[in-house]
Design a protein around this motif. Structure first.
Motif, PDB file in Angstrom:
ATOM      1  N   GLU A  62       0.995  -1.381   0.004  1.00  8.50           N
ATOM      2  CA  GLU A  62       0.057  -0.022   0.003  1.00  8.50           C
ATOM      3  C   GLU A  62       0.911   1.072   0.117  1.00  8.50           C
ATOM      4  O   GLU A  62       1.912   1.321   0.855  1.00  8.50           O
ATOM      5  CB  GLU A  62      -1.003   0.041   1.442  1.00  8.50           C
ATOM      6  CG  GLU A  62      -2.197  -0.937   1.089  1.00  8.50           C
ATOM      7  CD  GLU A  62      -3.124  -0.840   2.215  1.00  8.50           C
ATOM      8  OE1 GLU A  62      -3.247   0.263   2.805  1.00  8.50           O
ATOM      9  OE2 GLU A  62      -3.707  -2.053   2.455  1.00  8.50           O
ATOM     10  N   ALA A 107      -5.924  -0.498  -8.524  1.00  9.20           N
ATOM     11  CA  ALA A 107      -6.310   0.198  -9.717  1.00  9.20           C
ATOM     12  C   ALA A 107      -5.097   0.056 -10.696  1.00  9.20           C
ATOM     13  O   ALA A 107      -3.976   0.161 -10.274  1.00  9.20           O
ATOM     14  CB  ALA A 107      -6.441   1.713  -9.472  1.00  9.20           C
ATOM     15  N   ARG A 128      -1.842   0.396  -8.671  1.00 12.31           N
ATOM     16  CA  ARG A 128      -1.809   1.290  -7.438  1.00 12.31           C
ATOM     17  C   ARG A 128      -2.788   0.383  -6.376  1.00 12.31           C
ATOM     18  O   ARG A 128      -3.765   0.263  -6.632  1.00 12.31           O
ATOM     19  CB  ARG A 128      -2.358   2.481  -7.758  1.00 12.31           C
ATOM     20  CG  ARG A 128      -2.786   3.213  -6.270  1.00 12.31           C
ATOM     21  CD  ARG A 128      -3.536   4.670  -6.708  1.00 12.31           C
ATOM     22  NE  ARG A 128      -2.904   5.266  -7.955  1.00 12.31           N
ATOM     23  CZ  ARG A 128      -1.712   5.897  -7.966  1.00 12.31           C
ATOM     24  NH1 ARG A 128      -1.171   6.299  -6.904  1.00 12.31           N
ATOM     25  NH2 ARG A 128      -1.427   6.448  -9.172  1.00 12.31           N
ATOM     26  N   LEU A 131      -5.148  -0.409  -3.337  1.00 13.13           N
ATOM     27  CA  LEU A 131      -6.032   0.607  -2.516  1.00 13.13           C
ATOM     28  C   LEU A 131      -6.296  -0.163  -1.233  1.00 13.13           C
ATOM     29  O   LEU A 131      -6.568  -1.519  -1.355  1.00 13.13           O
ATOM     30  CB  LEU A 131      -7.247   0.713  -3.222  1.00 13.13           C
ATOM     31  CG  LEU A 131      -6.552   1.630  -4.814  1.00 13.13           C
ATOM     32  CD1 LEU A 131      -8.026   1.495  -5.442  1.00 13.13           C
ATOM     33  CD2 LEU A 131      -6.511   3.007  -4.393  1.00 13.13           C
ATOM     34  N   GLU A 175     -11.381   3.902  -0.213  1.00 14.62           N
ATOM     35  CA  GLU A 175     -10.173   4.527  -1.035  1.00 14.62           C
ATOM     36  C   GLU A 175     -10.226   4.329  -2.267  1.00 14.62           C
ATOM     37  O   GLU A 175      -9.831   5.390  -3.171  1.00 14.62           O
ATOM     38  CB  GLU A 175      -8.827   4.006  -0.410  1.00 14.62           C
ATOM     39  CG  GLU A 175      -7.589   4.464  -0.833  1.00 14.62           C
ATOM     40  CD  GLU A 175      -6.292   3.853  -0.445  1.00 14.62           C
ATOM     41  OE1 GLU A 175      -5.331   4.617  -1.027  1.00 14.62           O
ATOM     42  OE2 GLU A 175      -6.343   3.072   0.303  1.00 14.62           O
ATOM     43  N   ALA A 176     -10.831   3.254  -2.853  1.00 13.71           N
ATOM     44  CA  ALA A 176     -10.978   3.228  -4.207  1.00 13.71           C
ATOM     45  C   ALA A 176     -11.959   4.246  -4.672  1.00 13.71           C
ATOM     46  O   ALA A 176     -11.719   4.785  -5.756  1.00 13.71           O
ATOM     47  CB  ALA A 176     -11.577   1.541  -4.517  1.00 13.71           C
ATOM     48  N   PHE A 184     -10.378   7.527  -4.811  1.00 15.03           N
ATOM     49  CA  PHE A 184      -9.268   7.661  -5.968  1.00 15.03           C
ATOM     50  C   PHE A 184     -10.110   7.901  -7.487  1.00 15.03           C
ATOM     51  O   PHE A 184      -9.621   8.410  -8.117  1.00 15.03           O
ATOM     52  CB  PHE A 184      -8.907   6.281  -5.872  1.00 15.03           C
ATOM     53  CG  PHE A 184      -7.680   6.289  -7.237  1.00 15.03           C
ATOM     54  CD1 PHE A 184      -6.438   6.799  -7.131  1.00 15.03           C
ATOM     55  CD2 PHE A 184      -7.958   5.414  -8.154  1.00 15.03           C
ATOM     56  CE1 PHE A 184      -5.625   6.874  -8.395  1.00 15.03           C
ATOM     57  CE2 PHE A 184      -7.343   5.143  -9.423  1.00 15.03           C
ATOM     58  CZ  PHE A 184      -6.125   6.011  -9.423  1.00 15.03           C
ATOM     59  N   ARG A 190     -11.494  11.296  -7.896  1.00  8.19           N
ATOM     60  CA  ARG A 190     -10.103  12.188  -7.801  1.00  8.19           C
ATOM     61  C   ARG A 190      -9.839  12.319  -9.547  1.00  8.19           C
ATOM     62  O   ARG A 190      -9.662  13.364 -10.062  1.00  8.19           O
ATOM     63  CB  ARG A 190      -9.001  11.949  -7.249  1.00  8.19           C
ATOM     64  CG  ARG A 190      -8.167  12.965  -7.136  1.00  8.19           C
ATOM     65  CD  ARG A 190      -6.918  13.058  -6.310  1.00  8.19           C
ATOM     66  NE  ARG A 190      -6.080  11.650  -6.739  1.00  8.19           N
ATOM     67  CZ  ARG A 190      -5.908  10.607  -6.182  1.00  8.19           C
ATOM     68  NH1 ARG A 190      -6.420  10.484  -4.930  1.00  8.19           N
ATOM     69  NH2 ARG A 190      -4.961   9.714  -6.533  1.00  8.19           N
ATOM     70  N   ARG A 191      -9.763  10.847  -9.946  1.00  8.87           N
ATOM     71  CA  ARG A 191      -9.408  10.607 -11.323  1.00  8.87           C
ATOM     72  C   ARG A 191     -10.338  11.437 -12.378  1.00  8.87           C
ATOM     73  O   ARG A 191     -10.207  12.011 -13.244  1.00  8.87           O
ATOM     74  CB  ARG A 191      -9.211   9.294 -11.868  1.00  8.87           C
ATOM     75  CG  ARG A 191      -7.874   8.779 -11.334  1.00  8.87           C
ATOM     76  CD  ARG A 191      -6.680   9.492 -12.317  1.00  8.87           C
ATOM     77  NE  ARG A 191      -5.326   8.779 -11.950  1.00  8.87           N
ATOM     78  CZ  ARG A 191      -4.603   9.162 -11.216  1.00  8.87           C
ATOM     79  NH1 ARG A 191      -4.657  10.278 -10.345  1.00  8.87           N
ATOM     80  NH2 ARG A 191      -3.316   8.576 -10.918  1.00  8.87           N
ATOM     81  N   TYR A 237       0.833  10.146 -11.996  1.00  7.62           N
ATOM     82  CA  TYR A 237       0.351   8.673 -11.909  1.00  7.62           C
ATOM     83  C   TYR A 237       1.031   8.296 -10.548  1.00  7.62           C
ATOM     84  O   TYR A 237       0.892   7.162 -10.044  1.00  7.62           O
ATOM     85  CB  TYR A 237       0.757   7.928 -12.978  1.00  7.62           C
ATOM     86  CG  TYR A 237      -0.243   7.976 -14.233  1.00  7.62           C
ATOM     87  CD1 TYR A 237      -1.399   7.613 -14.356  1.00  7.62           C
ATOM     88  CD2 TYR A 237       0.296   8.942 -15.377  1.00  7.62           C
ATOM     89  CE1 TYR A 237      -2.228   7.813 -15.392  1.00  7.62           C
ATOM     90  CE2 TYR A 237      -0.694   9.260 -16.164  1.00  7.62           C
ATOM     91  CZ  TYR A 237      -1.664   8.504 -16.376  1.00  7.62           C
ATOM     92  OH  TYR A 237      -2.811   8.878 -17.405  1.00  7.62           O
ATOM     93  N   ASN A 251       1.087   9.738  -7.757  1.00  6.95           N
ATOM     94  CA  ASN A 251      -0.012  10.152  -6.573  1.00  6.95           C
ATOM     95  C   ASN A 251      -1.401   9.805  -6.750  1.00  6.95           C
ATOM     96  O   ASN A 251      -1.849   9.559  -7.733  1.00  6.95           O
ATOM     97  CB  ASN A 251       0.119  11.638  -6.404  1.00  6.95           C
ATOM     98  CG  ASN A 251       1.361  12.240  -5.734  1.00  6.95           C
ATOM     99  OD1 ASN A 251       1.920  11.552  -4.851  1.00  6.95           O
ATOM    100  ND2 ASN A 251       1.996  13.122  -6.566  1.00  6.95           N
TER     101      ASN A 251
END
Length: 101
Positions: A12, A55, A67, A69, A74-75, A78, A81-82, A99, A101
């Motif tokens: 993680e 992800a 990444r 998660l 958290e997914a 994420f 945000r994307r 990519y 962060n």
């Protein structure tokens, strides 16, 4: 990413850079997860492998970011945000996705 036929996710907080072939192999071995309301076409692919979420997204033609998660919350954060980053890019902001962060 594949060792002796076993797929592993990075720790993680780490981002692993993998080839498209490794990404395809990982996707074949994992469960593809969709989270209603936040998963979107063309966005990162969520994978569940060995009870862990990650992800997978294409950063460049020959380089994919994987990444891990912590959990579905958290997914969800994420992916939201994307989506915001993609929306700004499509609006012509000239921004790029970081990519790391």
């Amino acid at each position: 990413m594949a060792e002796a036929g076993v797929h592993r996710l990075p720790d993680e907080g780490d981002v692993a850079w993998i080839t498209p072939a490794e990404g395809a192999s990982l996707t074949d071995a994992a469960e593809v997860v969709t989270i209603d309301g936040v998963s979107f076409p063309g966005g990162p692919t969520l994978l569940r492998l060995g009870g862990r979420l990650a992800a997978l997204e294409q950063a460049e033609a020959d380089r994919w970011a994987l990444r891990p998660l912590a959990d579905e919350d958290e997914a969800r954060a994420f992916l939201e945000r994307r989506r915001e980053e993609y929306d700004r890019m499509w609006d012509g902001c000239g921004c790029r996705i970081d990519y790391e962060n």
